[in-house]
Design a protein around this motif. Structure first.
Motif, mmCIF file in Angstrom:
data_model
loop_
_atom_site.group_PDB
_atom_site.id
_atom_site.type_symbol
_atom_site.label_atom_id
_atom_site.label_comp_id
_atom_site.label_asym_id
_atom_site.label_seq_id
_atom_site.Cartn_x
_atom_site.Cartn_y
_atom_site.Cartn_z
ATOM 1 N N ASP A 139 -112.929 -14.782 -39.060
ATOM 2 C CA ASP A 139 -113.734 -13.605 -38.742
ATOM 3 C C ASP A 139 -115.020 -13.641 -39.538
ATOM 4 O O ASP A 139 -115.074 -14.156 -40.655
ATOM 5 C CB ASP A 139 -112.984 -12.300 -39.096
ATOM 6 C CG ASP A 139 -111.830 -12.059 -38.125
ATOM 7 O OD1 ASP A 139 -111.944 -12.520 -36.985
ATOM 8 O OD2 ASP A 139 -110.848 -11.414 -38.527
ATOM 9 N N LEU A 164 -110.618 -7.431 -28.728
ATOM 10 C CA LEU A 164 -111.377 -7.961 -29.868
ATOM 11 C C LEU A 164 -111.071 -9.426 -30.153
ATOM 12 O O LEU A 164 -111.907 -10.146 -30.715
ATOM 13 C CB LEU A 164 -111.100 -7.124 -31.117
ATOM 14 C CG LEU A 164 -111.642 -5.692 -31.088
ATOM 15 C CD1 LEU A 164 -111.174 -4.918 -32.302
ATOM 16 C CD2 LEU A 164 -113.173 -5.710 -31.020
ATOM 17 N N ALA A 198 -114.818 -9.733 -31.559
ATOM 18 C CA ALA A 198 -115.027 -9.060 -32.852
ATOM 19 C C ALA A 198 -116.177 -9.718 -33.613
ATOM 20 O O ALA A 198 -117.015 -9.031 -34.210
ATOM 21 C CB ALA A 198 -113.736 -9.110 -33.676
#
Length: 353
Positions: free
Chosen positions: A351, A239, A207
């Motif tokens: 992330d 991901l 991701a």
């Protein structure tokens, strides 16, 4: 706790020594005698360990330590015979008491001397084993740092190559379309900022890697408009899989520069990721001009392909752990296929926004 461990260990030694005599019939005096001998050594063991620690701190030489223990074996063996004799003296049934007979005193001394040498032998073996394990851990850490340094060096080869190509593209737009060039610079800045965020990581989640790729593609879309179409086809379950940081960008850049850029009609690029057994399969496909007739993966001098391949070799060094191939597609275009071991990020992974 260490004292209890020492006592239990010597109790086991005493029981082991008493077993052969018990085979001909249990004799309580012989059994008690064996346990007393062992427990006296349990009393001496902390002192032996302390002496050995002091000797090691003074000199790490094995020969000096061995010579010192050889000298110390005499007083320790004599002390063992004396204390064991005193403890066993109130028990007349233990007739081999060294204080009752000179003959048994010699036997006790020789037996004690052999036991002391055995203690030192076991102690030095354990110390050598611990040093060996420590050296193996240190060696593994050095090897890991070398691999990380090599990976960072390879990545540093990629980034100037990418920057040169991108800045060259921006400079070509400055005069004709300053607004477009400004937008390309903004996307380049975002890409470099996120790249720096991942600089300390050899692997990031897929991701995160796709988020980096999005900024690169934004630059290319500004340049080529609708001439180049890029599709991302990724299974949601992939991901969270870990992949080498910034490994997709050079592959997509190759597809654009060498496959599609020279065609007036442009073309399409497909980036896909899916599970294949216990591995992660990533593909970058284009429908461009394809590979030159004499092109080969082993002889390729392209920076993107070469560095990507070397990074995979450094990261996944076990045989069969990864696969990397660049093939001509049936019809037209090129297919880059990478198989990676399927590792997932921890639940708390960061992330990229």
């Amino acid at each position: 706790m260490p004292a209890l461990v020492i006592l239990l260990a010597w109790t086991a030694v005493g029981a082991f020594q008493a077993v052969p005599d018990a085979l001909d019939g249990f004799k309580w005096n012989e059994t008690i005698g064996k346990f007393i001998e062992a427990w006296v050594w349990a009393l001496f063991t902390p002192a032996i360990l302390l002496v050995d620690r002091r000797l090691t701190s003074v000199s790490p030489s094995v020969f000096i330590i061995a010579a010192a223990h050889l000298v110390l074996s005499i007083p320790f063996s004599l002390a063992h015979a004396l204390i064991a004799g005193l403890v066993m003296y109130p028990i007349p049934a233990i007739w081999w008491n060294p204080l009752r007979s000179t003959e048994f005193a010699i036997y006790f001394y020789l037996g004690g001397w052999i036991t002391y040498c055995a203690i030192i032998g076991v102690l030095q073996t354990l110390k050598y084993h611990n040093r060996f394990l420590s050296s193996q851990v240190a060696l593994a850490q050095v090897e890991r740092r070398l691999v990380e340094s090599h990976l960072n060096a390879l990545r540093l080869q990629l980034e100037p190559h990418f920057l040169f190509n991108t800045l060259n593209a921006i400079s070509s737009e400055l005069a004709a379309n300053p607004e477009l060039a400004r937008e390309m610079i903004e996307d380049l800045g975002a890409l470099l900022r996120q790249s720096l965020d991942c600089q300390g990581s050899t692997e990031i989640t897929l991701a995160q890697e796709l988020a980096l790729l999005d900024h690169y593609l934004a630059i290319q879309k500004l340049r080529f408009g609708d001439r180049i179409q890029v599709r991302i086809q990724v299974e949601p379950a992939t991901l969270s899989a870990l992949v080498p940081s910034m490994f997709l960008q050079p592959l997509v850049e190759n597809a654009i520069r060498h496959g599609l850029e020279g065609r007036l009609s442009g073309g399409q690029i497909l980036v896909s990721a899916e599970h294949v057994g216990a591995q992660l399969q990533v593909k970058v496909l284009d429908d461009g001009v394809g590979l030159p007739p004499q092109w080969g993966l082993e002889t390729s001098r392209g920076v993107g392909i070469r560095v990507t391949r070397e990074r995979l070799q450094a990261l996944y060094s076990e045989p069969g752990e990864y696969d990397f191939s660049v093939l001509r597609r049936a019809g037209a275009g090129t297919e880059v296929m990478i198989l990676l071991p399927l590792h997932r990020a921890e639940s708390g992974a960061r992330d990229i926004e």
